[in-house]
Design a protein around this motif. Structure first.
Motif, PDB file in Angstrom:
ATOM      1  N   ILE A  12       0.872  -1.174   0.000  1.00  0.00           N
ATOM      2  CA  ILE A  12       0.000   0.000   0.000  1.00  0.00           C
ATOM      3  C   ILE A  12       0.914   1.230   0.000  1.00  0.00           C
ATOM      4  O   ILE A  12       1.813   1.347   0.837  1.00  0.00           O
ATOM      5  N   ASP A  14      -0.303   4.677  -0.376  1.00  0.00           N
ATOM      6  CA  ASP A  14      -0.915   5.812   0.301  1.00  0.00           C
ATOM      7  C   ASP A  14      -2.338   5.423   0.698  1.00  0.00           C
ATOM      8  O   ASP A  14      -3.229   5.361  -0.143  1.00  0.00           O
ATOM      9  N   GLU A  15      -2.493   5.147   1.980  1.00  0.00           N
ATOM     10  CA  GLU A  15      -3.767   4.658   2.519  1.00  0.00           C
ATOM     11  C   GLU A  15      -4.890   5.667   2.233  1.00  0.00           C
ATOM     12  O   GLU A  15      -5.966   5.324   1.761  1.00  0.00           O
ATOM     13  N   GLN A  16      -4.581   6.955   2.512  1.00  0.00           N
ATOM     14  CA  GLN A  16      -5.551   8.024   2.337  1.00  0.00           C
ATOM     15  C   GLN A  16      -6.011   8.158   0.880  1.00  0.00           C
ATOM     16  O   GLN A  16      -7.197   8.233   0.579  1.00  0.00           O
ATOM     17  N   MET A  18      -5.762   5.928  -1.391  1.00  0.00           N
ATOM     18  CA  MET A  18      -6.172   4.631  -1.939  1.00  0.00           C
ATOM     19  C   MET A  18      -5.255   4.172  -3.072  1.00  0.00           C
ATOM     20  O   MET A  18      -5.718   3.679  -4.107  1.00  0.00           O
ATOM     21  N   ALA A  20      -2.031   1.799  -4.319  1.00  0.00           N
ATOM     22  CA  ALA A  20      -1.218   0.638  -3.974  1.00  0.00           C
ATOM     23  C   ALA A  20      -0.240   0.371  -5.106  1.00  0.00           C
ATOM     24  O   ALA A  20      -0.405   0.867  -6.222  1.00  0.00           O
ATOM     25  N   ALA A  37     -11.382  -2.135  -2.648  1.00  0.00           N
ATOM     26  CA  ALA A  37     -11.248  -2.067  -1.190  1.00  0.00           C
ATOM     27  C   ALA A  37     -12.541  -2.543  -0.537  1.00  0.00           C
ATOM     28  O   ALA A  37     -13.624  -2.290  -1.058  1.00  0.00           O
ATOM     29  N   GLN A  41     -12.440  -2.694   6.193  1.00  0.00           N
ATOM     30  CA  GLN A  41     -11.196  -3.468   6.253  1.00  0.00           C
ATOM     31  C   GLN A  41     -10.020  -2.532   5.974  1.00  0.00           C
ATOM     32  O   GLN A  41     -10.112  -1.686   5.086  1.00  0.00           O
ATOM     33  N   PRO A  42      -8.917  -2.687   6.695  1.00  0.00           N
ATOM     34  CA  PRO A  42      -7.741  -1.874   6.352  1.00  0.00           C
ATOM     35  C   PRO A  42      -7.233  -2.259   4.962  1.00  0.00           C
ATOM     36  O   PRO A  42      -7.348  -3.421   4.558  1.00  0.00           O
ATOM     37  N   LEU A  43      -6.693  -1.275   4.232  1.00  0.00           N
ATOM     38  CA  LEU A  43      -6.192  -1.553   2.870  1.00  0.00           C
ATOM     39  C   LEU A  43      -5.115  -2.631   2.881  1.00  0.00           C
ATOM     40  O   LEU A  43      -4.971  -3.379   1.925  1.00  0.00           O
ATOM     41  N   ALA A  44      -4.382  -2.701   4.010  1.00  0.00           N
ATOM     42  CA  ALA A  44      -3.290  -3.675   4.083  1.00  0.00           C
ATOM     43  C   ALA A  44      -3.776  -5.090   3.806  1.00  0.00           C
ATOM     44  O   ALA A  44      -3.021  -5.946   3.334  1.00  0.00           O
ATOM     45  N   SER A  45      -5.066  -5.349   4.045  1.00  0.00           N
ATOM     46  CA  SER A  45      -5.580  -6.704   3.814  1.00  0.00           C
ATOM     47  C   SER A  45      -5.578  -7.051   2.331  1.00  0.00           C
ATOM     48  O   SER A  45      -5.763  -8.205   1.953  1.00  0.00           O
TER      49      SER A  45
END
Ligand code: SF4
Lengths: 93, 373
Positions: A12, A14-16, A18, A20, A37, A41-45
Motif C-alpha cells: 500500500i 498511500d492509505e488516504q 487509496m 497501492a 477495497a 477493512q484496512p487496505l493492508a488486507s
C-alpha cells in the motif's frame, strides 16, 4: 484499454489516497484500489491479492475459488480425461 | 499471470470444440440458416481471430462481431473536435494510444501531432492528471473513452482533481454505454443474431442484471464471458445449449471476475460524476438515444467542451464504408468493397480497421485480403 491485466498487490503506497503498488508480470506501477477495497477493512488486507488492472485502476479481485470451479467444469468436459478416470477406477476395483 | 495459461489449454479447447460440434449437429437438423452468435466486445473479437476460433466452428455456427469496441465507434466529428482542441497552443491533449490513429475528416490525432499539436499518449487518466499537476501553466485535456469498464476510472480521476482543486485539467467525455445500443440493435426487424457472448469487463462494473431484458423481451440467451480462448468456447457452448433447449437466460461464465451485482464502488463513482446524454453518435450506427455519458452540472468545470466553448463537428460516414453493417453482423468485413483496397491497417478509412479489437483489422491480420475476392 478494455482488456484488463492481472497483477498482484505488493504494497500500500498511500492509505488516504487509496493507492497501492501492483506487480504486473514484473512491471510495478501505482494503481488506484478504491474499487476493490472492502468497507471496514484496512487496505493492508489487500496485499497479496490478485486483481485485474484497467488503465491504472484495480477494477476487480480475481476470485480464485470461482476460477478453479470454472476450470473443474472445463476439465469435466474433457472426454479423454473422463475415460482415463474410468480406466483408473475400474483397475482399482 | 494468474489463470491465463490454464484458460489457454489447447487440449481442453479440442474437448470444447467436440462438444460444440455435437450440439451444432443436433441444432442443425432443425434450422434452415446458420446459428449466429454475436460477441459484443472487441476484446472477444480479438481473441477469436488471434486463436483462429472462427475457423474451427462447424459450418452452421457463425460469429457476428458486435459494436463493443469504443475506438471503432468513435465518430469522425469527435476526432475533428479532439484535433481542434489539440491544436490550441495552451493545450496538452492526452489520449489512450488506441485513439491516435482513428481517422477523422482530415486526418488523425497522430497526424495532428506530426503537424505540431501537443498530443501525448497516456496509459491512465491518472497520468493525465499528473501532467496537469506538473504543467500548471498549460491546460491538460484527457480524451475520456470507453464503456463502463473505463468510465469509473475517469470519474475517480475527476473526483481526485476536484478534491485537489486542479484548475488546468478537463476531459472531453466520450464515455458510452452498451445497453441502449444492444436494445436498439435487437429492435431492428432484420437483426438475425440468435444469442450473445456478453462483454466481460463491462459486466465486471455493471453486473449481469442489466441484460435481463435481452432474455425476457427478446428471447435471446446471453453468456457473460472471459477473454481467454477457453472462456469464449465455453461461453459459445453455453449459448448453443440454451438455443438447443429453446431457453433464453443470462448466464455468467466469467464468475472469477464478474459478480452478479457488479462493482458497487465503480457504479457509485459513475452515478456521482456523470449523467446520461440525450443523444450520442456512434460511428457506423448513427445516433442512439441515451447511449452516452456527460459530466453532471456539478462537475461542469472539468468539461473541456464547456471550458473551451467547443463547436461540435458532425461528419457523415463515407458511403462506400460499410462499418455499420459489419458492426450489426449483417456482413463480414471482406464484403465491404473498401476492405483491403481503400481501407487497410496502414491507411484505415473506417475505424474498425484501426484497433486490433476492430473486426476489420483482426480479419485483415489473421485472414488476409485473399478472402476479400
Ligand atoms: S473495411 Fe474499412 S470501411 Fe469497410 S467496414 Fe471495415 S473499417 Fe469500415
Amino acid at each position: 484499454m478494455c482488456l484488463g491485466i492481472p497483477g498482484r498487490i505488493t504494497a500500500i503506497v498511500d492509505e488516504q489516497a487509496m493507492l497501492a503498488e501492483v506487480d504486473v508480470s514484473g512491471v510495478r506501477r501505482q494503481v488506484d484500489v478504491l474499487c476493490v477495497a472492502e468497507q471496514g477493512q484496512p487496505l493492508a488486507s489487500l496485499v497479496g491479492a490478485w486483481v485485474l488492472v484497467h488503465v491504472g485502476f484495480a477494477m476487480s479481485r480475481i476470485d480464485e475459488a470461482e476460477a478453479l470451479q470454472t476450470l473443474r467444469v472445463l476439465a469435466s468436459m474433457d472426454e479423454l480425461a473422463g475415460e482415463l478416470d474410468a480406466m483408473r477406477t475400474s483397475a482399482q476395483a | 499471470m494468474r489463470f491465463v495459461k490454464e484458460f489457454r489449454d489447447p487440449h481442453l479447447a479440442e474437448a470444447l470444440l467436440a462438444r460444440i460440434n455435437h450440439v451444432a449437429e443436433r441444432i442443425g437438423h432443425r434450422r434452415a440458416r446458420p446459428v449466429t452468435v454475436m460477441e459484443v466486445c472487441g476484446g472477444h473479437t480479438h481473441t477469436i481471430f488471434r486463436y483462429g476460433l472462427d475457423r474451427r466452428l462447424p459450418a452452421n455456427i457463425e460469429f457476428a462481431h458486435g459494436p463493443g469496441c469504443p475506438v471503432c465507434v468513435l465518430p469522425k466529428g469527435r476526432i475533428e473536435d479532439a484535433i481542434a482542441l489539440a491544436h490550441r497552443p495552451d493545450v496538452i491533449f492526452t489520449t489512450f494510444g488506441d485513439a491516435m490513429r482513428v481517422p477523422g475528416g482530415r486526418g488523425s490525432l497522430l497526424q495532428a501531432r506530426a503537424a505540431g499539436a501537443d498530443v501525448r499518449m497516456v496509459y491512465s487518466p491518472l497520468d493525465a492528471l499528473a501532467l496537469a499537476r506538473a504543467n500548471p501553466e498549460r491546460q491538460v485535456v484527457f480524451f475520456a473513452l470507453g464503456f463502463e469498464t473505463t468510465a469509473p476510472s475517469t470519474a475517480l480521476t475527476i473526483l481526485r482533481a476536484g478534491a485537489e482543486n486542479i484548475g488546468n485539467f478537463s476531459i472531453m467525455c466520450q464515455h458510452i454505454t452498451i445497453i441502449p445500443t444492444l436494445r436498439a440493435l435487437l429492435a431492428q426487424p432484420d437483426f438475425t443474431v440468435d444469442g450473445f457472448i456478453g462483454p466481460g469487463h463491462v459486466s465486471m462494473v455493471i453486473g449481469t442484471d442489466p441484460y435481463a431484458f435481452i432474455a425476457r423481451d427478446f428471447r435471446r440467451p446471453l453468456v457473460v464471458a472471459g477473454f481467454e480462448p477457453l472462456d469464449i468456447l465455453h461461453s459459445l457452448l453455453m449459448v448453443l445449449r440454451q438455443i438447443e433447449a429453446g431457453e433464453a437466460r443470462v448466464e455468467n461464465q466469467y464468475a472469477r471476475v464478474v459478480a452478479a451485482q457488479g462493482n458497487k464502488a465503480a457504479i457509485a463513482a459513475i452515478e456521482r460524476v456523470y449523467e446520461v446524454r440525450a443523444e450520442c453518435e456512434w460511428r457506423g450506427l448513427g445516433q442512439i438515444a441515451g447511449s452516452g455519458l456527460q459530466l453532471r452540472a456539478e462537475w461542469a468545470g472539468f468539461d473541456a467542451e464547456k471550458r473551451f466553448a467547443m463547436q461540435p463537428h458532425h461528419l457523415a460516414d463515407l458511403e462506400q464504408c460499410r462499418c455499420g453493417d459489419v458492426l450489426t453482423g449483417r456482413i463480414k468485413p471482406p464484403q465491404c468493397q473498401s476492405f483491403g483496397r481503400a481501407c487497410a491497417p496502414d491507411h484505415p478509412a473506417g475505424a474498425l480497421m484501426v484497433s486490433s479489437e476492430g473486426a476489420c483489422a483482426a480479419y485483415y491480420e489473421y485472414h488476409g485480403v485473399g478472402e476479400a475476392a
